[in-house]
Scaffold this motif. Structure first.
Motif, PDB file in Angstrom:
ATOM      1  N   GLN A  91       0.819  -1.209   0.000  1.00 14.45           N
ATOM      2  CA  GLN A  91       0.000   0.000   0.000  1.00 14.45           C
ATOM      3  C   GLN A  91       0.853   1.260   0.000  1.00 14.45           C
ATOM      4  O   GLN A  91       0.445   2.302  -0.523  1.00 14.45           O
ATOM      5  CB  GLN A  91      -0.943   0.014   1.201  1.00 14.45           C
ATOM      6  N   ALA A  92       2.058   1.173   0.580  1.00 14.62           N
ATOM      7  CA  ALA A  92       2.950   2.340   0.592  1.00 14.62           C
ATOM      8  C   ALA A  92       3.299   2.784  -0.818  1.00 14.62           C
ATOM      9  O   ALA A  92       3.550   3.967  -1.068  1.00 14.62           O
ATOM     10  CB  ALA A  92       4.219   2.024   1.374  1.00 14.62           C
ATOM     11  N   GLY A  93       3.307   1.843  -1.751  1.00 16.79           N
ATOM     12  CA  GLY A  93       3.583   2.186  -3.137  1.00 16.79           C
ATOM     13  C   GLY A  93       2.344   2.437  -3.963  1.00 16.79           C
ATOM     14  O   GLY A  93       2.430   2.994  -5.062  1.00 16.79           O
ATOM     15  N   ALA A  94       1.187   2.027  -3.448  1.00 12.38           N
ATOM     16  CA  ALA A  94      -0.050   2.128  -4.219  1.00 12.38           C
ATOM     17  C   ALA A  94      -0.977   3.229  -3.727  1.00 12.38           C
ATOM     18  O   ALA A  94      -1.647   3.895  -4.520  1.00 12.38           O
ATOM     19  CB  ALA A  94      -0.795   0.783  -4.187  1.00 12.38           C
ATOM     20  N   ALA A  95      -1.044   3.433  -2.420  1.00 12.52           N
ATOM     21  CA  ALA A  95      -1.980   4.405  -1.848  1.00 12.52           C
ATOM     22  C   ALA A  95      -1.401   5.815  -1.915  1.00 12.52           C
ATOM     23  O   ALA A  95      -0.179   6.006  -1.891  1.00 12.52           O
ATOM     24  CB  ALA A  95      -2.305   4.043  -0.408  1.00 12.52           C
ATOM     25  N   ARG A  96      -2.284   6.800  -1.955  1.00  6.80           N
ATOM     26  CA  ARG A  96      -1.841   8.197  -1.935  1.00  6.80           C
ATOM     27  C   ARG A  96      -1.350   8.596  -0.557  1.00  6.80           C
ATOM     28  O   ARG A  96      -0.414   9.385  -0.423  1.00  6.80           O
ATOM     29  CB  ARG A  96      -3.000   9.101  -2.364  1.00  6.80           C
ATOM     30  N   ARG A  97      -1.994   8.048   0.492  1.00  7.83           N
ATOM     31  CA  ARG A  97      -1.627   8.390   1.875  1.00  7.83           C
ATOM     32  C   ARG A  97      -1.690   7.141   2.745  1.00  7.83           C
ATOM     33  O   ARG A  97      -2.590   6.315   2.599  1.00  7.83           O
ATOM     34  CB  ARG A  97      -2.591   9.431   2.457  1.00  7.83           C
ATOM     35  N   ILE A  98      -0.753   7.037   3.660  1.00  9.07           N
ATOM     36  CA  ILE A  98      -0.772   6.006   4.699  1.00  9.07           C
ATOM     37  C   ILE A  98      -0.821   6.737   6.037  1.00  9.07           C
ATOM     38  O   ILE A  98      -0.001   7.632   6.293  1.00  9.07           O
ATOM     39  CB  ILE A  98       0.472   5.100   4.652  1.00  9.07           C
ATOM     40  N   CYS A  99      -1.755   6.347   6.906  1.00 11.63           N
ATOM     41  CA  CYS A  99      -1.970   7.072   8.160  1.00 11.63           C
ATOM     42  C   CYS A  99      -2.022   6.095   9.328  1.00 11.63           C
ATOM     43  O   CYS A  99      -2.342   4.912   9.156  1.00 11.63           O
ATOM     44  CB  CYS A  99      -3.296   7.840   8.119  1.00 11.63           C
ATOM     45  N   SER A 100      -1.740   6.611  10.517  1.00 13.90           N
ATOM     46  CA  SER A 100      -1.877   5.789  11.726  1.00 13.90           C
ATOM     47  C   SER A 100      -2.515   6.599  12.836  1.00 13.90           C
ATOM     48  O   SER A 100      -2.386   7.823  12.886  1.00 13.90           O
ATOM     49  CB  SER A 100      -0.515   5.250  12.183  1.00 13.90           C
ATOM     50  N   VAL A 101      -3.203   5.891  13.703  1.00 13.49           N
ATOM     51  CA  VAL A 101      -3.754   6.471  14.920  1.00 13.49           C
ATOM     52  C   VAL A 101      -3.076   5.781  16.093  1.00 13.49           C
ATOM     53  O   VAL A 101      -2.997   4.549  16.136  1.00 13.49           O
ATOM     54  CB  VAL A 101      -5.280   6.279  15.005  1.00 13.49           C
ATOM     55  N   CYS A 102      -2.546   6.564  17.019  1.00 12.16           N
ATOM     56  CA  CYS A 102      -1.962   6.044  18.259  1.00 12.16           C
ATOM     57  C   CYS A 102      -0.875   5.007  17.956  1.00 12.16           C
ATOM     58  O   CYS A 102       0.041   5.265  17.186  1.00 12.16           O
ATOM     59  CB  CYS A 102      -3.083   5.475  19.142  1.00 12.16           C
ATOM     60  N   THR A 103      -0.979   3.805  18.538  1.00 14.87           N
ATOM     61  CA  THR A 103       0.063   2.788  18.371  1.00 14.87           C
ATOM     62  C   THR A 103       0.027   2.125  17.006  1.00 14.87           C
ATOM     63  O   THR A 103       0.853   1.241  16.735  1.00 14.87           O
ATOM     64  CB  THR A 103      -0.045   1.721  19.466  1.00 14.87           C
ATOM     65  N   GLY A 104      -0.867   2.542  16.132  1.00 10.18           N
ATOM     66  CA  GLY A 104      -0.787   2.096  14.749  1.00 10.18           C
ATOM     67  C   GLY A 104       0.538   2.468  14.121  1.00 10.18           C
ATOM     68  O   GLY A 104       0.993   1.832  13.163  1.00 10.18           O
ATOM     69  N   ALA A 105       1.195   3.516  14.661  1.00  6.57           N
ATOM     70  CA  ALA A 105       2.508   3.926  14.153  1.00  6.57           C
ATOM     71  C   ALA A 105       3.542   2.812  14.283  1.00  6.57           C
ATOM     72  O   ALA A 105       4.470   2.721  13.473  1.00  6.57           O
ATOM     73  CB  ALA A 105       2.991   5.170  14.902  1.00  6.57           C
ATOM     74  N   PHE A 106       3.384   1.950  15.278  1.00 11.34           N
ATOM     75  CA  PHE A 106       4.329   0.844  15.449  1.00 11.34           C
ATOM     76  C   PHE A 106       4.268  -0.104  14.255  1.00 11.34           C
ATOM     77  O   PHE A 106       5.295  -0.647  13.832  1.00 11.34           O
ATOM     78  CB  PHE A 106       4.030   0.081  16.740  1.00 11.34           C
ATOM     79  N   LEU A 107       3.086  -0.347  13.706  1.00 11.29           N
ATOM     80  CA  LEU A 107       2.958  -1.220  12.546  1.00 11.29           C
ATOM     81  C   LEU A 107       3.625  -0.605  11.327  1.00 11.29           C
ATOM     82  O   LEU A 107       4.303  -1.299  10.565  1.00 11.29           O
ATOM     83  CB  LEU A 107       1.487  -1.521  12.247  1.00 11.29           C
ATOM     84  N   LEU A 108       3.429   0.706  11.152  1.00 12.58           N
ATOM     85  CA  LEU A 108       4.072   1.374  10.026  1.00 12.58           C
ATOM     86  C   LEU A 108       5.590   1.352  10.175  1.00 12.58           C
ATOM     87  O   LEU A 108       6.315   1.153   9.196  1.00 12.58           O
ATOM     88  CB  LEU A 108       3.580   2.822   9.917  1.00 12.58           C
ATOM     89  N   ALA A 109       6.062   1.551  11.395  1.00 15.09           N
ATOM     90  CA  ALA A 109       7.511   1.527  11.634  1.00 15.09           C
ATOM     91  C   ALA A 109       8.084   0.145  11.378  1.00 15.09           C
ATOM     92  O   ALA A 109       9.159   0.002  10.782  1.00 15.09           O
ATOM     93  CB  ALA A 109       7.807   1.977  13.058  1.00 15.09           C
ATOM     94  N   ALA A 110       7.374  -0.887  11.830  1.00 13.67           N
ATOM     95  CA  ALA A 110       7.847  -2.258  11.639  1.00 13.67           C
ATOM     96  C   ALA A 110       7.924  -2.621  10.161  1.00 13.67           C
ATOM     97  O   ALA A 110       8.762  -3.432   9.751  1.00 13.67           O
ATOM     98  CB  ALA A 110       6.929  -3.237  12.373  1.00 13.67           C
ATOM     99  N   ALA A 111       7.077  -1.997   9.353  1.00 15.74           N
ATOM    100  CA  ALA A 111       7.093  -2.246   7.908  1.00 15.74           C
ATOM    101  C   ALA A 111       8.140  -1.403   7.190  1.00 15.74           C
ATOM    102  O   ALA A 111       8.310  -1.506   5.978  1.00 15.74           O
ATOM    103  CB  ALA A 111       5.707  -1.968   7.314  1.00 15.74           C
TER     104      ALA A 111
END
Length: 317
Positions: free
Chosen positions: A94-114
């Motif tokens: 999705q990082a290459g396909a979506a226009r925006r990637i967003c997180s709420v609260c600890t959702g940032a940990f998933l983005l960081a892990a990726a």
């Protein structure tokens, strides 16, 4: 065509993280004449149980393709979700396909892990900011911002901050009028600036140690005065050396840093909520020199006082 919004869930997600963002897009969709199509997602689809025990019906990742915007929510289950290969692969795609990637609260940990947050300025709930920085030292973590926009990545603090972020996304897509009407329908502030503090500096410092709570209150009421270590030590009947050491141990920062934090908070409140000249605010809050206040704003909020005022009023100029 409506913009496709994906809301990524996993077991033990925070229900309000998902519900707040979804409601903002739902209401904006009504005002924007079919502007959004929101889809709850999970690895395999079906009912996903939140940490509260309530469950939401979701669609499986493999069948949903790409999105305009993907929002990853937080919750108690974020640690297990970080270790899920399917979720990580989906986020990278999705990082290459979506226009925006967003997180709420600890959702940032998933983005960081990726690996999506490397080198970026990001935020999360203030209680989790230290853990995020420790686990992913390549991130530039702000523990105090409500939401942060860095390129195609948006991160936000807990629950209500996710709504603030969603309203900012709606405003970016559909304009200030629909953003404002969406906020009015939700009975929330239309434009709470992303760089605004997640919590009161006085509460943060005062909650660490009651010993200096009265002094902190006195400082906040006397910001216009010179507040040297000698003056503060005298206020509590201690020697300057002993005071500095005890204050740092108890409050977690130097007296000078505490004074600046309280001055910044007071100056920001006045910049956002009044029409007083910036020069007057600098004098009232003890900075005295507007340039000195500007430099402090840039260090703390990454924008000058004039920009803070414009953002608070929803003005682009």
């Amino acid at each position: 065509m409506p913009r496709r919004i994906g809301i990524l869930l996993y077991p033990d997600f925070q229900l309000l993280d998902a519900a707040g963002v979804t409601a903002a897009f739902e209401i904006a969709d009504a005002f924007g004449d079919g502007a959004y199509d929101t889809t709850p997602l999970s690895r395999n689809g079906g009912l996903i149980r939140s940490s509260s025990g309530m469950a939401l019906e979701t669609f499986p990742l493999a069948k949903e393709g790409s999105f305009d915007t993907l929002v990853v929510v937080g919750g108690e289950g974020h640690k297990a979700a970080m270790a899920c290969p399917e979720l990580q692969a989906f986020l990278r795609y999705q990082a290459g396909a979506a226009r925006r990637i967003c997180s709420v609260c600890t959702g940032a940990f998933l983005l960081a892990a990726a690996g999506l947050l490397d080198g970026r300025r990001v935020t999360t709930h203030w209680q989790q900011a230290g853990a995020l920085k420790a686990r992913f030292p390549e991130l530039r973590v702000s523990s105090d911002a409500i939401h942060i926009h860095d390129g195609s990545i948006w991160t936000s603090a807990g629950i209500s901050a996710g709504i603030d972020m969603a309203l900012a996304l709606v405003t970016e897509d559909l304009g200030a009028d629909i953003g404002r009407r969406t906020a009015q329908q939700m009975v929330v502030f239309y434009h709470r600036p992303g760089g605004q503090s997640q919590f009161s500096a006085l509460l943060e410092m005062g909650s660490t140690q009651e010993r200096f709570a009265d002094l902190l209150g006195w400082i906040r009421s006397n910001l216009k005065q010179r507040l040297t270590v000698d003056i503060l030590a005298s206020q509590v009947g201690m020697s300057p050396r002993n005071f500095s050491r005890s204050f740092r141990t108890s409050v977690g920062m130097s007296p000078a840093r505490a004074v600046e934090r309280l001055r910044l908070e007071a100056a920001r409140e006045r910049a956002e909520r009044s029409t007083l000249p910036i020069e007057t605010i600098a004098v009232m809050t003890g900075f005295h020199d507007p340039e000195r206040m500007r430099r402090a704003f840039l260090r703390e909020f990454h924008q000058p006082p004039q920009a803070v005022r414009r953002n608070a009023n929803g003005s682009p100029n």
